[in-house]
Design an enzyme around this catalytic site. Structure first.
Site, mmCIF file in Angstrom:
data_model
loop_
_atom_site.group_PDB
_atom_site.id
_atom_site.type_symbol
_atom_site.label_atom_id
_atom_site.label_comp_id
_atom_site.label_asym_id
_atom_site.label_seq_id
_atom_site.Cartn_x
_atom_site.Cartn_y
_atom_site.Cartn_z
ATOM 1 C CD GLU A 1 37.648 45.408 41.809
ATOM 2 O OE1 GLU A 1 38.851 45.334 42.156
ATOM 3 O OE2 GLU A 1 36.898 44.438 41.746
ATOM 4 C CG ASP B 1 44.503 48.125 45.540
ATOM 5 O OD1 ASP B 1 44.103 49.073 44.823
ATOM 6 O OD2 ASP B 1 45.107 47.133 45.077
ATOM 7 N N GLY C 1 42.004 40.427 34.008
ATOM 8 C CA GLY C 1 41.682 40.975 35.324
ATOM 9 C C GLY C 1 41.711 39.941 36.434
ATOM 10 C CB SER D 1 47.920 36.628 34.400
ATOM 11 O OG SER D 1 47.765 37.821 33.683
ATOM 12 C CG ASP E 1 45.776 42.586 41.824
ATOM 13 O OD1 ASP E 1 44.705 42.716 42.454
ATOM 14 O OD2 ASP E 1 45.994 43.122 40.728
HETATM 15 C C1 GLA Z 1 44.150 45.972 39.524
HETATM 16 C C2 GLA Z 1 45.278 46.418 40.428
HETATM 17 C C3 GLA Z 1 44.868 46.340 41.909
HETATM 18 C C4 GLA Z 1 43.534 47.032 42.155
HETATM 19 C C5 GLA Z 1 42.479 46.592 41.124
HETATM 20 C C6 GLA Z 1 41.214 47.410 41.231
HETATM 21 O O1 GLA Z 1 43.896 44.618 39.699
HETATM 22 O O2 GLA Z 1 46.426 45.637 40.218
HETATM 23 O O3 GLA Z 1 45.883 46.870 42.706
HETATM 24 O O4 GLA Z 1 43.682 48.411 42.189
HETATM 25 O O5 GLA Z 1 42.969 46.710 39.803
HETATM 26 O O6 GLA Z 1 40.579 47.179 42.445
#
Ligand code: GLA
Length: 384
Positions: free
Chosen positions: A33, A36, A123, A126, A171
């Site tokens: 987490e 990215d 989270g 969407s 995502d």
């Molecule tokens: C959100 C962002 C992702 C990532 C997560 C945390 O979902 O869109 O790119 O950074 O938070 O891991």
């Protein structure tokens, strides 16, 4: 919502049947987490909930956006480019259309109806889901030459430049590339990836929505993004690296004094240790060792709570309950945090008992109930 219901809703609004219906999932991130945008490895998977889109071309040179989830509609004349208009939901599909037009593609007017069964702002991505479904629809309808990786990158660009959130690639990549019963191990620097078996045996993956509104989440997200940039800059004084995730724990220990700011040091510590955990989690999955995988989930949550400070009372209460429940072997917040969802691995035959007890525990401490549901790991974006 099934396909027939979607067709009916479409005809009631635009007349006639839609030419196409598409589906794009949401995602959960199993581990890795806030990694990215720091160039490391993440482990998301697509889930069975997501966004549906019914769409037809129109001859009116109009982009019509409607949703079954929001009363706000939009109708815009087809033009060369667009800018974000207010805070409306339709900015996400509009943003990707803007990207597609900027890339020199020609499209016609479109009548678009969206429906989502993902809780919004929880989270579960969407926003990536609605971005990617729109790219996929236009790719199919206008024969655009956009690869899967390019679809993910285009969604990210929309999020970064049109919407204004500095999010990473995870995502969008997950909702494009998702595969049934597989976790995706993605290197966010090179975009190389592999599928890992996510076989949970006697356990199931449970999603617990804290139902906490993620107020100010975007600005706090951007703040963490900036903090990582500052920590990296300080470490670069002596280390020849491009991303925080290029640094291993030993090297970090030797150089952390360069950061000279306790908050930034905590942020870097989370990122570097979390990236290392993803490697351990991959080994655990490959060895079919779910118990170790679960322990890594708990460790990930602790780091997000203490070092990255993106959890909060609600998500911590969920994970605290999970730790006390014998038949739950791992849990953590998933996604950006500041509210939203947690995931947990729970013994299949204990789901009902787990649900009843966590709802009661959470309600007593937080004052309202969470939503608890088992989730299947599904495929990425597709036509129906
Ligand atoms: C959100 C962002 C992702 C990532 C997560 C945390 O979902 O869109 O790119 O950074 O938070 O891991």
């Amino acid at each position: 919502m099934n396909v027939n219901a979607m067709i009916k809703e479409f005809s009631a609004r635009f007349g006639g049947s839609p030419e196409h219906i598409f589906f794009c999932p949401g995602r959960v991130n199993l581990i890795g987490e806030h990694i990215d945008y720091n160039g490391g490895k993440v482990m998301p998977c697509a889930i069975s909930l997501g966004t549906y889109m019914a769409v037809s071309k129109n001859k009116d040179r109009l982009l019509r956006f409607q949703s079954l989830d929001f009363s706000e509609k939009a109708e815009l004349r087809l033009q060369e480019s667009y800018t974000k208009t207010g805070k409306g939901w339709f900015n996400y599909p509009l943003g990707v259309i803007n990207e597609i037009l900027h890339d020199g593609n020609t499209i016609s007017g479109l009548d678009m109806l969206f429906y989502g069964n993902l809780p919004v702002g929880a989270g579960l991505s969407s926003s990536a889901s609605i971005e990617v479904i729109t790219i996929f629809a236009l790719k199919k309808m206008f024969g655009l030459n956009i690869s899967e990786k390019e679809m993910a990158l285009m969604g990210k660009k929309t999020e970064n430049e049109f919407i204004g959130v500095n999010s990473g690639i995870m995502d969008q990549f997950a909702v494009v590339m998702g595969k049934k019963d597989k976790a995706i191990l993605l290197n966010c620097d090179t975009l190389e990836y592999e599928y890992l078996p996510f076989e949970t045996g006697d356990y199931i993956l449970v999603i617990i929505n804290s139902n906490k509104q993620r107020t100010l989440a975007d600005s706090k997200y951007n703040e963490r993004f900036a903090e990582c940039g500052k920590a990296l800059k300080a470490l670069k004084k002596e280390l020849d690296v491009t991303h925080l995730c290029d640094i291993d724990l030993t090297s970090f220990e030797k150089h952390r004094h360069l950061i000279n700011d306790p908050v930034l040091e905590k942020r870097a510590l989370h990122v570097i240790s979390e990236n290392f955990r993803v490697g351990e989690a991959k080994d655990a999955l490959k060895a079919n060792d779910l118990i170790t995988f679960g322990k890594l989930m708990y460790a990930s949550h602790q780091s997000l709570k203490d070092w990255y400070e993106v959890s909060g009372k609600e998500l911590d209460t969920i994970v605290e309950f999970c730790k006390s429940y014998k038949d739950c072997i791992g849990a953590r917040m998933t996604g950006a945090g500041f509210g939203g969802c947690a995931i947990a691995l729970v013994k299949k035959d204990k789901l009902e008992d787990f649900t009843m007890k966590i709802v009661e525990y959470y309600n007593e401490r937080i004052g309202y109930k969470p939503d608890v549901f088992a989730s299947e790991i599904g495929d990425g974006v597709k036509g129906l």
